[in-house]
Write a protein that holds these residues in place. Structure first.
Motif, short mmCIF file in Angstrom:
data_model
loop_
_atom_site.label_atom_id
_atom_site.label_comp_id
_atom_site.label_asym_id
_atom_site.label_seq_id
_atom_site.Cartn_x
_atom_site.Cartn_y
_atom_site.Cartn_z
N ILE A 30 -53.03 -7.68 -30.97
CA ILE A 30 -53.52 -8.43 -29.81
C ILE A 30 -53.03 -7.80 -28.50
CG2 ILE A 30 -53.35 -10.63 -28.57
CD1 ILE A 30 -53.35 -11.99 -31.34
N HIS A 31 -51.72 -7.51 -28.44
CA HIS A 31 -51.12 -7.04 -27.19
C HIS A 31 -51.05 -5.52 -27.07
CE1 HIS A 31 -50.11 -11.10 -26.11
NE2 HIS A 31 -49.55 -11.28 -27.29
N LYS A 32 -51.28 -4.79 -28.14
CA LYS A 32 -51.29 -3.33 -28.20
C LYS A 32 -49.92 -2.69 -28.06
CE LYS A 32 -55.80 -3.64 -27.92
NZ LYS A 32 -56.00 -5.05 -28.13
N GLU A 74 -58.46 -14.21 -33.94
CA GLU A 74 -58.50 -13.41 -32.71
C GLU A 74 -58.06 -11.97 -32.98
OE1 GLU A 74 -56.39 -13.19 -28.32
OE2 GLU A 74 -56.11 -14.98 -29.56
N ALA A 75 -57.00 -11.81 -33.77
CA ALA A 75 -56.50 -10.47 -34.09
C ALA A 75 -57.51 -9.69 -34.92
CB ALA A 75 -55.17 -10.57 -34.82
N ARG A 77 -60.78 -10.17 -35.03
CA ARG A 77 -61.92 -9.87 -34.16
C ARG A 77 -61.59 -8.67 -33.25
NH1 ARG A 77 -62.32 -14.50 -31.72
NH2 ARG A 77 -63.55 -15.41 -33.39
N GLU A 78 -60.41 -8.69 -32.66
CA GLU A 78 -59.97 -7.60 -31.78
C GLU A 78 -59.93 -6.28 -32.55
OE1 GLU A 78 -58.34 -6.21 -28.06
OE2 GLU A 78 -59.12 -8.18 -28.58
N GLU A 81 -63.73 -5.21 -33.46
CA GLU A 81 -64.62 -4.95 -32.33
C GLU A 81 -64.12 -3.85 -31.42
OE1 GLU A 81 -65.24 -8.66 -30.33
OE2 GLU A 81 -66.38 -9.52 -31.99
N GLU A 82 -62.83 -3.85 -31.12
CA GLU A 82 -62.33 -2.91 -30.11
C GLU A 82 -61.50 -1.78 -30.70
OE1 GLU A 82 -59.51 -2.91 -26.17
OE2 GLU A 82 -60.29 -4.82 -26.91
N ILE A 83 -60.50 -2.12 -31.48
CA ILE A 83 -59.53 -1.11 -31.93
C ILE A 83 -60.17 -0.07 -32.85
CG2 ILE A 83 -57.39 -0.76 -33.21
CD1 ILE A 83 -56.49 -3.51 -32.15
N TYR A 118 -53.85 3.25 -26.83
CA TYR A 118 -53.74 2.22 -25.80
C TYR A 118 -52.49 2.40 -24.96
CZ TYR A 118 -57.51 -0.28 -28.05
OH TYR A 118 -58.73 -0.64 -28.57
#
Length: 157
Positions: A30-32, A74-75, A77-78, A81-83, A118
């Protein structure tokens, strides 16, 4: 004969250790970037590397397996989708551990674990160039001429 154990126990029972690593992995996704002890960071790295590798497949089955390990929508999904989109081309080595100074209270070895793509580039303050002598000296003819041009230029606008 002494046998080398494959993982650190972190002073916890197996269920507590599993929950701790799951929470650290979730927060990292979540926070990278998170700050923790060096031992926890090294164990978290093992978990996160396997999770990201599994997520690169992009299948529904992989998503269900990862949710079973993380238990945070949330983690997950993150991650998908993004990572995975940003790290997908890498062949492993998704995390970086940077060692820090020992913690003040108990002198535990501290570290920062972060996702490689990141990492924030530290902002370097521009070094002030040495000012021209003509501008530094008050009574200089060049400095007076320069200030008159600026005043004239502003008046013209």
């Amino acid at each position: 004969m002494r046998k080398v154990k494959p993982a650190r126990k972190l002073g916890r029972t197996s269920a507590h250790r599993k929950a701790t690593l799951s929470n650290l992995s979730t927060q990292l996704l979540i926070h990278k970037r998170i700050e923790t002890t060096e031992a926890k960071a090294k164990e978290t790295r093992k978990v996160v590397e396997k999770i990201i590798t599994k997520a690169r497949k992009g299948t529904h089955h992989a998503q269900r397996e990862i949710f079973g390990a993380l238990r945070d929508k949330e983690a997950v999904r993150e991650l998908f989708e993004e990572i995975v989109g940003r790290i997908g081309s890498r062949n492993g080595g998704y995390t970086r551990i940077i060692k820090l100074a020992p913690r003040c209270g108990d002198a535990a070895k501290m570290a920062v674990i972060e996702l490689v793509d990141y990492a924030e580039v530290p902002s370097v303050a521009p070094v002030a160039a040495r000012q021209d002598r003509a501008k530094r000296v008050k009574g200089s003819k060049k400095a007076e001429a320069g200030s008159k041009e600026k005043e004239g230029g502003e008046a013209a606008e």
